[in-house]
Every structure is written in structure tokens, then in C-alpha cells.
Scaffold this active site. Structure first.
Site, PDB file in Angstrom:
ATOM      1  N   CYS A  79       1.040  -1.382   0.132  1.00  0.00           N
ATOM      2  CA  CYS A  79      -0.098  -0.213   0.216  1.00  0.00           C
ATOM      3  C   CYS A  79       0.984   1.552   0.205  1.00  0.00           C
ATOM      4  CB  CYS A  79      -1.106   0.447   0.981  1.00  0.00           C
ATOM      5  SG  CYS A  79      -2.418   0.902   1.308  1.00  0.00           S
ATOM      6  N   ARG A 130     -12.465   6.879  -0.037  1.00  0.00           N
ATOM      7  CA  ARG A 130     -11.690   5.976   0.165  1.00  0.00           C
ATOM      8  C   ARG A 130     -12.011   4.831  -0.233  1.00  0.00           C
ATOM      9  NH1 ARG A 130      -7.323   7.067   3.851  1.00  0.00           N
ATOM     10  NH2 ARG A 130      -6.516   4.645   4.077  1.00  0.00           N
ATOM     11  N   HIS A 185      -3.116  -5.012   2.416  1.00  0.00           N
ATOM     12  CA  HIS A 185      -2.992  -5.661   3.689  1.00  0.00           C
ATOM     13  C   HIS A 185      -3.835  -6.895   4.617  1.00  0.00           C
ATOM     14  CE1 HIS A 185      -1.387  -1.130   4.751  1.00  0.00           C
ATOM     15  NE2 HIS A 185      -2.829  -1.414   4.342  1.00  0.00           N
TER      16      HIS A 185
HETATM   17  N1  GLN Z   1      -1.994   6.688   2.257  1.00  0.00           N
HETATM   18  C1  GLN Z   1      -2.737   6.016   1.499  1.00  0.00           C
HETATM   19  C2  GLN Z   1      -3.474   5.854   1.408  1.00  0.00           C
HETATM   20  O1  GLN Z   1      -4.484   6.447   2.351  1.00  0.00           O
HETATM   21  C3  GLN Z   1      -1.421   4.399   1.971  1.00  0.00           C
HETATM   22  C4  GLN Z   1      -2.422   4.121   3.022  1.00  0.00           C
HETATM   23  C5  GLN Z   1      -1.892   2.599   3.598  1.00  0.00           C
HETATM   24  O2  GLN Z   1      -1.347   2.542   3.559  1.00  0.00           O
HETATM   25  N2  GLN Z   1      -3.289   1.442   3.934  1.00  0.00           N
HETATM   26  O3  GLN Z   1      -3.681   5.632   0.026  1.00  0.00           O
END
Ligand code: GLN
Length: 242
Positions: free
Chosen positions: A94, A127, A191
Site C-alpha cells: 500500500c 476511500r 494488507h
Molecule cells: N496513505 C495511503 C492512502 O491512503 C496509503 C494507505 C495505506 O498504506 N493503507 O492511499
């Protein structure tokens, strides 16, 4: 006794949703095979011997933490670039995956990436969160299972994805690609943590490390019946297996 060294990059900054479990899985699956696995941490300002590393790992993080890591990265860029070109194993999750690309345009401004991979990331409105299943583009079809939570949308500039989204969002929620595979670099939004959930990928990293260092390609079998039960449960809940 075979011996490998794993480097955890920026564990104080980039380490979300159990990402450290990936290091634990690598170490345990080595130990169960009588392979010694040493872990070296690299945080901002540290000095380590990059040429000793067999597997690199970088996890995910919030945009603000990615910004801090990015300001240190120019220092390690030549070493990482060399490692990638020498086909060392690297797993990036990520936020760490985004930082391997050219840039990440957040709403607060741009974060410079390492530029090791030809890709870029832009913040989106919504998101992209939830469980994800990905069909890996390897010779043997394998479904990766994991969890994603990101604002960034990643676009590959012609490089091969790690796989294609079966359920979830992946790189950008549009083109169905997920992650990247370049030489022995595995970039992904998963993840989970990804390696305990997907032991085949964990073993692939160990296999690459042993091949590079000792010319050995065959790993002894482990009993993965519990891991497989968990994977089947997830695949069933996503209606991928009946
Ligand atoms: N900050 C990054 C995003 O929101 C990565 C987030 C993450 O590693 N889960 O895309």
C-alpha cells in the site's frame, strides 16, 4: 545452515493493519525449515549494509508518514535500485508500494516517490476499503486474499500487475489491475497481513532469496492446512468457491 537477512524499511512510520505480521511469517516459515532468518530494521537516519539484505519489506502508512519517509528516501534510493536490478526480493504494501513509484499526489500536495517503478498514484474522493481477492498472474493460478484501505489510486505505465481484482478495488478501482510485479518486486494494496494469509507468496519470497544466495530453488513442504482452511473460508464468503 542457510541464512537470509530480511530488511524492514521504515517500521516506525510505515506499518498499518498488521503489516509486521509479514515479517513474522517470513521468519517463521524459514525457521520451520531450519533456515536462519535475521531481521534488520531501517528507520529514518539509520545506516545499514544494504548489500547484505536478501528480502526487503516496506509496509503501508498514512499520507503524513509517507511524506516523512519520502524525505529520507533519496539516501537509500541507489541501494534499493541496485537491489531491484539484481533481482533481490522486495515486498511493498500500500503506502510503501505507492512510494516505489514516481509520485503520489495527495490533497495536501505531492509526495515524491523513489521512482524505481514506472507508476504513479493520485488521491481520490472516496476511500477504497474492504476485503479483496485477487487472481495472481503467475503460471499457477492463485487467489490472493487480503484487506485494503487506501485513498490513493495507482496507475501502471505499462508494467505488469501482480494480478487482477476478483472482488474489491485494487490499484485504482477502475481497470481491475492489482499491484505490480517487476523482476522480484511485488507491490500490492493487500494488507491482511498478506503473507500469513497467502503462504504461497511468502514462500515465493523465501525461494527467490535462497536461489539468489545459494542457487537452491526447492523449499521443503510445510503443513498449511490451517492457512488453507482460512483461505477457503474467505473465498467461499466472497462466492469464489462454493
Ligand atoms: N496513505 C495511503 C492512502 O491512503 C496509503 C494507505 C495505506 O498504506 N493503507 O492511499
Amino acid at each position: 545452515m542457510f541464512q537470509i537477512t530480511i530488511c524492514h524499511l521504515y517500521p516506525e512510520l510505515l506499518n498499518l493493519y498488521g503489516d509486521t505480521g509479514n515479517i513474522t511469517a517470513l521468519v517463521k516459515r524459514c525457521q520451520w525449515r531450519n533456515i536462519q532468518a535475521n531481521v534488520v530494521k531501517y528507520n529514518v537516519g539509520d545506516h545499514i549494509k544494504f548489500t547484505d539484505i536478501d528480502i526487503f519489506f516496506i509496509g503501508g502508512g498514512a499520507d503524513s508518514e509517507q511524506g516523512i519517509a519520502s524525505s529520507d528516501m533519496n539516501k537509500i534510493k541507489p541501494y534499493l535500485q541496485q537491489a531491484v536490478e539484481e533481482c533481490k526480493a522486495l515486498l511493498a504494501i500500500c503506502g510503501g508500494y505507492q512510494l516505489l513509484g514516481k509520485f503520489y499526489h495527495t490533497r495536501q500536495g505531492p509526495i515524491e516517490g523513489l521512482g524505481i517503478l514506472d507508476l504513479h498514484t493520485e488521491s481520490g474522493e472516496k476511500r477504497l476499503v474492504g476485503n479483496i481477492v485477487v487472481k495472481m498472474t503467475a503460471e499457477k493460478p492463485y487467489f490472493l486474499v487480503g484487506f485494503e484501505n487506501h485513498t490513493g489510486r495507482t496507475f501502471l505505465h505499462g508494467l505488469k500487475p501482480l494480478g487482477y481484482v476478483v472482488s474489491g478495488y485494487g490499484n485504482n478501482g477502475i481497470d481491475k489491475t492489482e499491484g505490480i510485479r517487476y523482476k522480484n518486486v511485488f507491490g500490492t494494496y493487500l494488507h491482511g497481513p498478506i503473507l500469513p494469509k497467502n503462504p504461497v507468496l511468502c514462500d515465493e519470497l523465501i525461494r527467490i532469496a535462497l536461489k539468489n544466495k545459494y542457487g537452491v530453488e526447492i523449499l521443503s513442504e510445510l503443513d498449511d492446512s490451517i492457512e488453507e482452511m482460512a483461505r477457503r473460508h474467505i473465498l467461499k464468503s466472497q462466492h469464489i468457491l462454493s
